[in-house]
Design a protein around this motif. Structure first.
Motif, short mmCIF file in Angstrom:
data_model
loop_
_atom_site.label_atom_id
_atom_site.label_comp_id
_atom_site.label_asym_id
_atom_site.label_seq_id
_atom_site.Cartn_x
_atom_site.Cartn_y
_atom_site.Cartn_z
N THR A 15 0.80 -1.22 0.00
CA THR A 15 0.00 0.00 0.00
C THR A 15 0.84 1.28 0.00
O THR A 15 0.54 2.19 -0.76
CB THR A 15 -0.97 -0.01 1.20
N PRO A 16 1.91 1.38 0.80
CA PRO A 16 2.69 2.63 0.76
C PRO A 16 3.37 2.89 -0.58
O PRO A 16 3.71 4.01 -0.89
CB PRO A 16 3.73 2.44 1.86
N LEU A 17 3.56 1.83 -1.38
CA LEU A 17 4.28 2.00 -2.65
C LEU A 17 3.35 2.14 -3.86
O LEU A 17 3.83 2.34 -4.97
CB LEU A 17 5.20 0.80 -2.87
N LYS A 18 2.03 2.04 -3.65
CA LYS A 18 1.11 2.08 -4.79
C LYS A 18 1.20 3.39 -5.55
O LYS A 18 1.24 3.40 -6.78
CB LYS A 18 -0.33 1.82 -4.32
N THR A 19 1.24 4.51 -4.85
CA THR A 19 1.31 5.81 -5.52
C THR A 19 2.59 5.92 -6.33
O THR A 19 2.57 6.34 -7.48
CB THR A 19 1.24 6.95 -4.48
N ALA A 20 3.71 5.53 -5.74
CA ALA A 20 4.98 5.58 -6.46
C ALA A 20 4.95 4.65 -7.67
O ALA A 20 5.44 5.00 -8.75
CB ALA A 20 6.13 5.20 -5.52
N TYR A 21 4.37 3.46 -7.50
CA TYR A 21 4.31 2.50 -8.61
C TYR A 21 3.52 3.08 -9.78
O TYR A 21 3.99 3.04 -10.92
CB TYR A 21 3.67 1.19 -8.14
N PHE A 22 2.34 3.60 -9.51
CA PHE A 22 1.53 4.11 -10.61
C PHE A 22 2.13 5.37 -11.23
O PHE A 22 1.99 5.61 -12.43
CB PHE A 22 0.09 4.34 -10.15
N ALA A 23 2.84 6.17 -10.45
CA ALA A 23 3.52 7.33 -11.01
C ALA A 23 4.64 6.89 -11.95
O ALA A 23 4.76 7.40 -13.08
CB ALA A 23 4.08 8.20 -9.90
N VAL A 24 5.45 5.93 -11.52
CA VAL A 24 6.54 5.43 -12.37
C VAL A 24 5.97 4.75 -13.61
O VAL A 24 6.45 4.97 -14.74
CB VAL A 24 7.46 4.48 -11.57
N ALA A 25 4.96 3.91 -13.42
CA ALA A 25 4.37 3.20 -14.56
C ALA A 25 3.79 4.19 -15.58
O ALA A 25 3.99 4.04 -16.79
CB ALA A 25 3.29 2.24 -14.08
N THR A 26 3.12 5.22 -15.11
CA THR A 26 2.53 6.21 -16.02
C THR A 26 3.63 6.95 -16.77
O THR A 26 3.50 7.18 -17.98
CB THR A 26 1.66 7.20 -15.23
N LEU A 27 4.68 7.34 -16.07
CA LEU A 27 5.79 8.02 -16.74
C LEU A 27 6.46 7.15 -17.80
O LEU A 27 6.94 7.65 -18.81
CB LEU A 27 6.83 8.49 -15.72
N LEU A 28 6.48 5.84 -17.57
CA LEU A 28 7.07 4.93 -18.55
C LEU A 28 6.08 4.59 -19.68
O LEU A 28 6.49 4.36 -20.82
CB LEU A 28 7.55 3.65 -17.86
N TRP A 29 4.80 4.53 -19.37
CA TRP A 29 3.79 4.18 -20.37
C TRP A 29 3.54 5.31 -21.38
O TRP A 29 3.34 5.05 -22.56
CB TRP A 29 2.45 3.85 -19.71
N LEU A 30 3.50 6.53 -20.89
CA LEU A 30 3.08 7.65 -21.75
C LEU A 30 3.89 7.77 -23.04
O LEU A 30 3.28 7.86 -24.12
CB LEU A 30 3.12 8.96 -20.96
N PRO A 31 5.21 7.81 -23.01
CA PRO A 31 5.93 7.97 -24.28
C PRO A 31 5.66 6.84 -25.26
O PRO A 31 5.51 7.07 -26.47
CB PRO A 31 7.40 7.99 -23.87
N VAL A 32 5.57 5.62 -24.77
CA VAL A 32 5.32 4.47 -25.64
C VAL A 32 3.92 4.58 -26.25
O VAL A 32 3.74 4.40 -27.47
CB VAL A 32 5.47 3.15 -24.85
N LEU A 33 2.94 4.90 -25.43
CA LEU A 33 1.57 5.01 -25.93
C LEU A 33 1.43 6.16 -26.92
O LEU A 33 0.79 6.00 -27.97
CB LEU A 33 0.60 5.20 -24.76
#
Length: 186
Positions: free
Chosen positions: A39-57
């Motif tokens: 739970t404490p890492l969920k925000t960090a996970y989704f922030a990192v995932a979004t930053l990595l997903w956006l350029p590819v998408l």
């Protein structure tokens, strides 16, 4: 016959919707994530995932828009969504895993840092503080002794000055002075 199949399909659909609504109400809200992200890492996970997903998408969507140029806009929208989703699935899963590894790795690094600090640095800091405090106490003790001696001398001087004044007053009046000097008193 077709009418009966449509009626049956409608009944199955209604039954499925009722089941989904029932199951959604009975499932507790504190569900686990697919990879059990703490739970404490969920925000960090989704922030990192979004930053990595956006350029590819963005790259995939831009390529699909460019390849569909010249078609009717409604076909472009449908084709772009369909093709982009198909092309994005494999890298999207890979990016999700990479984001998990990055966040868990950073969490592990921070945990190791705290273990090292608590195991090795904290005792040294405590020892230095204790030594410094003991040194400070010793310095304070010496300082207090010096101040105490000065105060003691000042008090003794006042006692002697008062005694000498009383003796001089008695001699000036011609009276006998039998008071013992300071320090001789029991």
């Amino acid at each position: 016959m077709t009418y009966k199949l449509r009626g049956l399909a409608r009944q199955v659909k209604n039954l499925l919707i009722r089941f989904l609504i029932f199951s959604a109400k009975t499932i507790p809200e504190d569900r686990e994530a697919i990879w059990s992200i703490p739970t404490p890492l969920k925000t960090a996970y989704f922030a990192v995932a979004t930053l990595l997903w956006l350029p590819v998408l963005v790259d995939i969507v831009a390529e699909n828009i460019a390849s569909a140029a010249g078609s009717h806009w409604q076909r472009i929208v449908g084709a772009v969504i369909r093709e982009s989703a198909t092309e994005f699935a494999p890298p999207g899963i890979g990016i999700a895993i990479a984001a998990l590894v990055i966040v868990q790795g950073a969490s592990l690094a921070m945990s190791l840092y705290h273990v090292i600090v608590n195991r090795f640095a904290a005792p040294v800091i405590a020892q230095h503080e204790a030594t410094g405090m003991a040194k400070g106490r010793a310095e304070g003790r010496v300082e207090g002794q010096v101040e105490g001696r000065a105060e003691g001398r000042a008090a003794a001087n006042r006692e002697w000055q008062d005694w000498l004044r009383r003796r001089a007053d008695a001699e000036a009046k011609g009276e006998p002075f039998t008071e013992p000097p300071p320090g001789d008193e029991p």
